[in-house]
Design a protein around this motif. Structure first.
Motif, PDB file in Angstrom:
ATOM      1  N   PHE A  67       0.836  -1.197   0.000  1.00  0.00           N
ATOM      2  CA  PHE A  67       0.000   0.000   0.000  1.00  0.00           C
ATOM      3  C   PHE A  67       0.873   1.250   0.000  1.00  0.00           C
ATOM      4  CE2 PHE A  67      -2.284  -3.350   2.344  1.00  0.00           C
ATOM      5  CZ  PHE A  67      -3.393  -3.484   1.516  1.00  0.00           C
ATOM      6  N   THR A  68       0.443   2.250  -0.754  1.00  0.00           N
ATOM      7  CA  THR A  68       1.235   3.475  -0.837  1.00  0.00           C
ATOM      8  C   THR A  68       0.695   4.589   0.051  1.00  0.00           C
ATOM      9  OG1 THR A  68      -0.049   4.176  -2.773  1.00  0.00           O
ATOM     10  CG2 THR A  68       1.986   2.963  -3.182  1.00  0.00           C
ATOM     11  N   LYS A  69      -0.623   4.696   0.171  1.00  0.00           N
ATOM     12  CA  LYS A  69      -1.194   5.808   0.938  1.00  0.00           C
ATOM     13  C   LYS A  69      -2.134   5.375   2.051  1.00  0.00           C
ATOM     14  CE  LYS A  69      -0.939   9.536  -2.473  1.00  0.00           C
ATOM     15  NZ  LYS A  69      -1.710  10.576  -3.201  1.00  0.00           N
ATOM     16  N   LEU A  70      -2.627   4.140   1.989  1.00  0.00           N
ATOM     17  CA  LEU A  70      -3.702   3.716   2.880  1.00  0.00           C
ATOM     18  C   LEU A  70      -3.342   3.876   4.348  1.00  0.00           C
ATOM     19  CD1 LEU A  70      -6.558   2.578   2.439  1.00  0.00           C
ATOM     20  CD2 LEU A  70      -5.609   0.291   2.765  1.00  0.00           C
ATOM     21  N   PHE A  71      -2.077   3.676   4.677  1.00  0.00           N
ATOM     22  CA  PHE A  71      -1.682   3.718   6.082  1.00  0.00           C
ATOM     23  C   PHE A  71      -0.795   4.912   6.409  1.00  0.00           C
ATOM     24  CE2 PHE A  71      -2.918  -0.655   5.263  1.00  0.00           C
ATOM     25  CZ  PHE A  71      -3.832  -0.839   6.299  1.00  0.00           C
ATOM     26  N   THR A  72      -1.007   5.990   5.676  1.00  0.00           N
ATOM     27  CA  THR A  72      -0.341   7.257   5.989  1.00  0.00           C
ATOM     28  C   THR A  72      -1.310   8.161   6.739  1.00  0.00           C
ATOM     29  OG1 THR A  72      -1.007   8.221   3.868  1.00  0.00           O
ATOM     30  CG2 THR A  72       1.126   7.093   3.959  1.00  0.00           C
ATOM     31  N   PRO A  73      -0.824   8.991   7.652  1.00  0.00           N
ATOM     32  CA  PRO A  73      -1.717   9.869   8.426  1.00  0.00           C
ATOM     33  C   PRO A  73      -2.158  11.094   7.617  1.00  0.00           C
ATOM     34  CG  PRO A  73       0.549  10.219   9.080  1.00  0.00           C
ATOM     35  CD  PRO A  73       0.573   9.086   8.099  1.00  0.00           C
ATOM     36  N   LYS A  74      -3.244  11.695   8.052  1.00  0.00           N
ATOM     37  CA  LYS A  74      -3.704  12.948   7.451  1.00  0.00           C
ATOM     38  C   LYS A  74      -4.552  13.696   8.476  1.00  0.00           C
ATOM     39  CE  LYS A  74      -5.665  15.012   3.292  1.00  0.00           C
ATOM     40  NZ  LYS A  74      -4.394  15.717   2.952  1.00  0.00           N
ATOM     41  N   LYS A  75      -4.416  15.027   8.460  1.00  0.00           N
ATOM     42  CA  LYS A  75      -5.123  15.842   9.439  1.00  0.00           C
ATOM     43  C   LYS A  75      -6.490  16.300   8.935  1.00  0.00           C
ATOM     44  CE  LYS A  75      -1.401  17.849  12.234  1.00  0.00           C
ATOM     45  NZ  LYS A  75      -0.780  19.115  12.709  1.00  0.00           N
ATOM     46  N   ILE A  76      -7.438  16.373   9.860  1.00  0.00           N
ATOM     47  CA  ILE A  76      -8.700  17.081   9.666  1.00  0.00           C
ATOM     48  C   ILE A  76      -8.703  18.181  10.711  1.00  0.00           C
ATOM     49  CG2 ILE A  76     -11.214  16.937   9.696  1.00  0.00           C
ATOM     50  CD1 ILE A  76     -10.997  13.991   8.988  1.00  0.00           C
ATOM     51  N   ASN A  77      -8.611  19.420  10.246  1.00  0.00           N
ATOM     52  CA  ASN A  77      -8.351  20.539  11.160  1.00  0.00           C
ATOM     53  C   ASN A  77      -7.059  20.218  11.899  1.00  0.00           C
ATOM     54  OD1 ASN A  77      -8.511  22.631  13.202  1.00  0.00           O
ATOM     55  ND2 ASN A  77     -10.704  22.771  12.778  1.00  0.00           N
ATOM     56  N   GLN A  78      -7.068  20.211  13.220  1.00  0.00           N
ATOM     57  CA  GLN A  78      -5.844  19.934  13.976  1.00  0.00           C
ATOM     58  C   GLN A  78      -5.745  18.482  14.428  1.00  0.00           C
ATOM     59  OE1 GLN A  78      -3.548  22.485  14.177  1.00  0.00           O
ATOM     60  NE2 GLN A  78      -5.088  23.384  12.826  1.00  0.00           N
ATOM     61  N   CYS A  79      -6.717  17.660  14.031  1.00  0.00           N
ATOM     62  CA  CYS A  79      -6.763  16.271  14.468  1.00  0.00           C
ATOM     63  C   CYS A  79      -6.092  15.368  13.440  1.00  0.00           C
ATOM     64  CB  CYS A  79      -8.221  15.832  14.678  1.00  0.00           C
ATOM     65  SG  CYS A  79      -8.417  14.124  15.203  1.00  0.00           S
ATOM     66  N   GLU A  80      -5.032  14.669  13.842  1.00  0.00           N
ATOM     67  CA  GLU A  80      -4.332  13.783  12.920  1.00  0.00           C
ATOM     68  C   GLU A  80      -4.938  12.385  12.974  1.00  0.00           C
ATOM     69  OE1 GLU A  80      -0.001  13.931  11.786  1.00  0.00           O
ATOM     70  OE2 GLU A  80       0.008  12.182  13.120  1.00  0.00           O
ATOM     71  N   ILE A  81      -5.442  11.931  11.831  1.00  0.00           N
ATOM     72  CA  ILE A  81      -6.003  10.597  11.701  1.00  0.00           C
ATOM     73  C   ILE A  81      -4.867   9.666  11.274  1.00  0.00           C
ATOM     74  CG2 ILE A  81      -7.853   9.231  10.678  1.00  0.00           C
ATOM     75  CD1 ILE A  81      -8.787  11.757  12.216  1.00  0.00           C
ATOM     76  N   PRO A  82      -4.640   8.560  11.975  1.00  0.00           N
ATOM     77  CA  PRO A  82      -3.444   7.746  11.723  1.00  0.00           C
ATOM     78  C   PRO A  82      -3.411   7.025  10.379  1.00  0.00           C
ATOM     79  CG  PRO A  82      -4.851   6.706  13.359  1.00  0.00           C
ATOM     80  CD  PRO A  82      -5.388   8.074  13.143  1.00  0.00           C
ATOM     81  N   ASN A  83      -4.561   6.766   9.779  1.00  0.00           N
ATOM     82  CA  ASN A  83      -4.580   6.179   8.438  1.00  0.00           C
ATOM     83  C   ASN A  83      -5.840   6.626   7.712  1.00  0.00           C
ATOM     84  OD1 ASN A  83      -6.771   4.155   8.860  1.00  0.00           O
ATOM     85  ND2 ASN A  83      -5.284   3.170  10.218  1.00  0.00           N
ATOM     86  N   ARG A  84      -6.005   6.177   6.482  1.00  0.00           N
ATOM     87  CA  ARG A  84      -7.080   6.710   5.637  1.00  0.00           C
ATOM     88  C   ARG A  84      -8.350   5.859   5.636  1.00  0.00           C
ATOM     89  NH1 ARG A  84      -4.680  10.375   2.179  1.00  0.00           N
ATOM     90  NH2 ARG A  84      -2.632  10.934   2.978  1.00  0.00           N
ATOM     91  N   LEU A  85      -8.411   4.873   6.504  1.00  0.00           N
ATOM     92  CA  LEU A  85      -9.580   3.996   6.572  1.00  0.00           C
ATOM     93  C   LEU A  85     -10.541   4.486   7.646  1.00  0.00           C
ATOM     94  CD1 LEU A  85      -7.829   0.535   6.225  1.00  0.00           C
ATOM     95  CD2 LEU A  85      -9.465   1.518   4.621  1.00  0.00           C
ATOM     96  N   ALA A  86     -11.764   4.775   7.234  1.00  0.00           N
ATOM     97  CA  ALA A  86     -12.764   5.316   8.157  1.00  0.00           C
ATOM     98  C   ALA A  86     -13.956   4.383   8.266  1.00  0.00           C
ATOM     99  CB  ALA A  86     -13.232   6.696   7.688  1.00  0.00           C
ATOM    100  N   VAL A  87     -14.411   4.187   9.487  1.00  0.00           N
ATOM    101  CA  VAL A  87     -15.695   3.527   9.714  1.00  0.00           C
ATOM    102  C   VAL A  87     -16.766   4.603   9.586  1.00  0.00           C
ATOM    103  CG1 VAL A  87     -17.148   2.300  11.355  1.00  0.00           C
ATOM    104  CG2 VAL A  87     -14.693   1.842  11.283  1.00  0.00           C
ATOM    105  N   THR A  88     -17.571   4.523   8.548  1.00  0.00           N
ATOM    106  CA  THR A  88     -18.606   5.525   8.368  1.00  0.00           C
ATOM    107  C   THR A  88     -19.813   5.206   9.241  1.00  0.00           C
ATOM    108  OG1 THR A  88     -19.288   4.299   6.395  1.00  0.00           O
ATOM    109  CG2 THR A  88     -17.907   6.226   6.069  1.00  0.00           C
ATOM    110  N   ALA A  89     -20.599   6.229   9.523  1.00  0.00           N
ATOM    111  CA  ALA A  89     -21.710   6.092  10.458  1.00  0.00           C
ATOM    112  C   ALA A  89     -22.758   5.114   9.950  1.00  0.00           C
ATOM    113  CB  ALA A  89     -22.346   7.456  10.692  1.00  0.00           C
ATOM    114  N   MET A  90     -23.149   4.187  10.820  1.00  0.00           N
ATOM    115  CA  MET A  90     -24.231   3.245  10.534  1.00  0.00           C
ATOM    116  C   MET A  90     -25.052   3.058  11.797  1.00  0.00           C
ATOM    117  SD  MET A  90     -21.933   0.366   8.661  1.00  0.00           S
ATOM    118  CE  MET A  90     -20.728   0.614   9.985  1.00  0.00           C
ATOM    119  N   VAL A  91     -26.356   3.150  11.669  1.00  0.00           N
ATOM    120  CA  VAL A  91     -27.214   2.920  12.823  1.00  0.00           C
ATOM    121  C   VAL A  91     -27.044   1.480  13.285  1.00  0.00           C
ATOM    122  CG1 VAL A  91     -29.604   2.754  13.625  1.00  0.00           C
ATOM    123  CG2 VAL A  91     -28.897   4.671  12.184  1.00  0.00           C
TER     124      VAL A  91
END
Length: 641
Positions: A2-26
């Motif tokens: 993987f080239t980018k999947l496990f790289t961090p990225k910020k949202i505002n000042q919050c650094e997310i450790p990788n690019r995989l997100a659990v999206t909201a589900m009821v």
């Protein structure tokens, strides 16, 4: 890999450790008062343990009358903060970040789940699913809801969430105001785009004034509502630029609204993978803030490729995280074949919600049970014999082996999977085979002994002397007393699907339930002339609305003839005699497929119970059901030993 999947990225000042997100589900795992339960916390903790970079929770209701489901989370009063602080403290033991999604369900609700009041909306137009007439909001009520959103966001911050996501998609209240599909107002909240966006702009301003500039605030919206008269990507491009200009920190680009005819909010197996990615890609070209993309993305390599192509900055895998909460860790370790992939069946994650229950997952029976499961090895390992290699037997073997028992499985056929194997043959259902492949590999690693083409008998059990026998023999096709049913042209749906028999060009399928209709679609796609005979007024009556809509499209496209309120009274050598209100007639047929349901295959269970003192019967051998029930039964049986 993987080239980018496990790289961090910020949202505002919050650094997310990788690019995989659990999206909201009821999930429907909370208390009715909106407070978090141990079940709800453990459900999210499993994902944090599994390595997801960002967990976005299900909809947090901004008021007690904003709920769309009975047991969802809420932060409409200060008393709810403590239980959700326990959630965030739990998640923060790991590397994951957690955002609270906040929302008002609007017309996509009902009085029995939102505090006993009539649903509200911009205009009095019912939701296609809920069908309860909503009341049009007054301007003072709108102003109060704006305050409710801001207060809810502040409580989320106080509860320790790393950020919030404002839900402005999927046909909920904010989306209703934004769309001429529902918003027919003629005051300052309706009409032109700026008026339709007034509500969300006021909400954002109120939220930001209460949480400050450094707290991440993102927005989820439907780029295409996929409904006649709804918003599409042309307007969403404008929305994206405005949202960024106002100050939102990230854009979560989704699609759809409630309704059986909508493939957006519920993307079943009939919908192609990553089908909305280009919406996110277009929007990413217009803004300088992170963009999320979603919808039927469940393969880590697919996700990494989308990041490489610049389609998005984060990849949402909601249902993929239900099927396997450990997906990120497995992917990072390069162990892709051990991932339990989502098959898009929607039976547990959507089907349960439609009847007001908590979610489950067909391929992951541990979902929702994380808080009470005990995987520790049994103090006294047992010798376990399992009869039947269908989903129930396979899952029982896996669970028993995890507990450290000596497990041997016998299958009288030549392959594993039982009827679940043939279930993968109809159109768009090929991914069902991934579950059978996955669990077969798991059993091999767990050291389970498997015997194919071996039938379990009383003599075999007496010779093996197991401590426990689990009978998972499933069901057998019903064969009603129709004259001529034993003729050579008559075959079962399973044999027709598996290719065990050759079918002719003129085919009559007796039975228009899920199995019969899917078999008809499978044969029609081979360009056969197919007719379904069903005694009920409608075919596919045992399917949920979304899957029924998609299957019916295939049947129409391939010109499958459907004769309802009709029964087969006799099978001839070259056709069938049918009967309905018009009388009797003869239909020509080279092949007659019987798809008239199943009955429990419990003869072995009865025989063994007479000679063995610990026989457990699971799945279709107990009562005709489906693979989800069989898997859950098998898992619980194996784990309880």
């Amino acid at each position: 890999m993987f080239t980018k999947l496990f790289t961090p990225k910020k949202i505002n000042q919050c650094e997310i450790p990788n690019r995989l997100a659990v999206t909201a589900m009821v999930a429907n795992y909370c208390n009715e008062d909106g407070t978090a339960t141990d079940r709800y916390i453990a459900y999210h903790e499993a994902k944090a343990k599994g390595g997801w970079g960002l967990i976005i929770t299900e909809d947090y209701a901004v008021s007690e009358h904003a709920m769309g489901y009975q047991f969802i989370a809420g932060l409409w009063n200060d008393d709810q903060i403590a239980s959700h602080k326990k959630l965030t403290d739990t998640i923060h033991q790991y590397d994951s970040k957690i955002f609270a999604q906040i929302y008002h369900a609007g017309r996509q609700s009902a009085s029995f789940v939102n505090g006993g009041v009539q649903p509200v909306a911009p205009s009095a137009i019912p939701c296609p699913w809920l069908r309860q007439l909503p009341r049009e909001l007054t301007i003072p009520e709108i102003e109060q809801i704006v305050e409710d959103f801001g207060d809810c966001a502040l409580r989320a911050k106080q509860a320790g969430f790393d950020g919030i996501e404002v839900h402005a998609g999927h046909g909920y209240l904010i989306a209703e105001f934004m769309s001429t599909y529902v918003n027919k107002r003629t005051d300052k909240y309706g009409g032109c785009l700026d008026n339709r966006l007034r509500f969300i702009k006021e909400i954002y301003t109120n939220i930001r004034s209460k949480v400050g500039d450094d707290f991440p605030v993102m927005i989820r919206f439907s780029a295409d509502e996929v409904v006649q008269g709804g918003r599409d990507i042309s307007e969403s491009r404008v929305l994206a630029k405005l949202f960024a200009e106002w100050g939102f920190d990230a854009l979560h680009v989704s699609s759809g609204a409630y309704g059986d005819h909508n493939k957006g909010i519920v993307s079943p197996m009939y919908v192609s993978h990553a089908w909305t990615v280009d919406f996110a890609a277009e929007i990413k070209q217009l803004v300088d803030i992170p963009v999320f993309t979603v919808n039927r993305i469940n393969d880590p390599r697919m996700a990494d490729g989308l990041l490489d192509m610049g389609k998005a900055d984060f990849i949402g895998m909601g249902r993929g995280s239900l099927a396997d909460p450990d997906l990120p860790n497995k992917a990072k370790a390069g162990d892709l074949t051990s991932i339990r992939y989502c098959i898009g069946c929607m039976q547990g994650c959507v089907g349960k919600l439609l009847v007001g229950e908590a979610i489950t997952c067909l391929v992951n029976p541990s979902l929702g049970q994380e808080y009470q499961l005990d995987y520790s090895k049994a103090t006294t390992p047992k010798k376990v014999l399992i009869a039947g290699g269908g989903p129930g037997g396979l899952e029982a073997a896996r669970a028993a082996a995890i507990k450290g028992h000596e497990v041997t499985l016998y299958e009288q056929g030549s392959f594993l999977g039982g009827q679940f194997k043939s279930a993968a043959y109809p159109p768009c259902k090929g991914e069902l085979a991934t579950y059978t492949n996955w669990i077969t590999s798991e059993l091999d690693q767990l050291g389970v002994t498997i015997h194919l083409n071996r039938q379990v008998t009383k003599e075999l059990v007496a010779a093996e002397k197991p401590d426990t026998v689990i009978v998972a023999t499933g069901g057998t096709p019903c064969k009603p007393a129709i004259k001529g049913i034993d003729k050579a042209l008559v075959v079962t749906a399973e044999d027709a699907l598996l290719g065990n028999v050759a079918t002719g060009d003129q085919i009559v399928v007796a039975g228009g339930g899920e199995v019969g209709s899917e078999t008809a679609a499978h044969l029609a796609m081979q360009q056969r002339d197919v007719t379904i005979i069903e005694m009920l007024p409608k075919i596919c009556s045992d399917l949920d609305g979304v899957n029924k809509f998609n299957l019916m499209k295939i049947l129409r496209e391939y010109e499958v003839n459907q004769m309802t309120q009709t029964k087969v009274v006799e099978i001839l050598d070259d056709g069938v005699i049918i009967e309905n209100s018009q009388g009797q007639q003869t239909l020509p047929a080279d092949t007659v497929v019987i798809a008239l349901g199943y009955r429990p295959n419990n003869q072995l269970a009865e025989a063994l119970s007479a000679v063995h003192n610990h026989v457990i019967v699971v799945g279709g051998a107990v009562k005709t059901s489906n693979a989800m029930v069989a898997i859950n039964d098998g898992f619980n049986a194996g784990l309880s030993l």
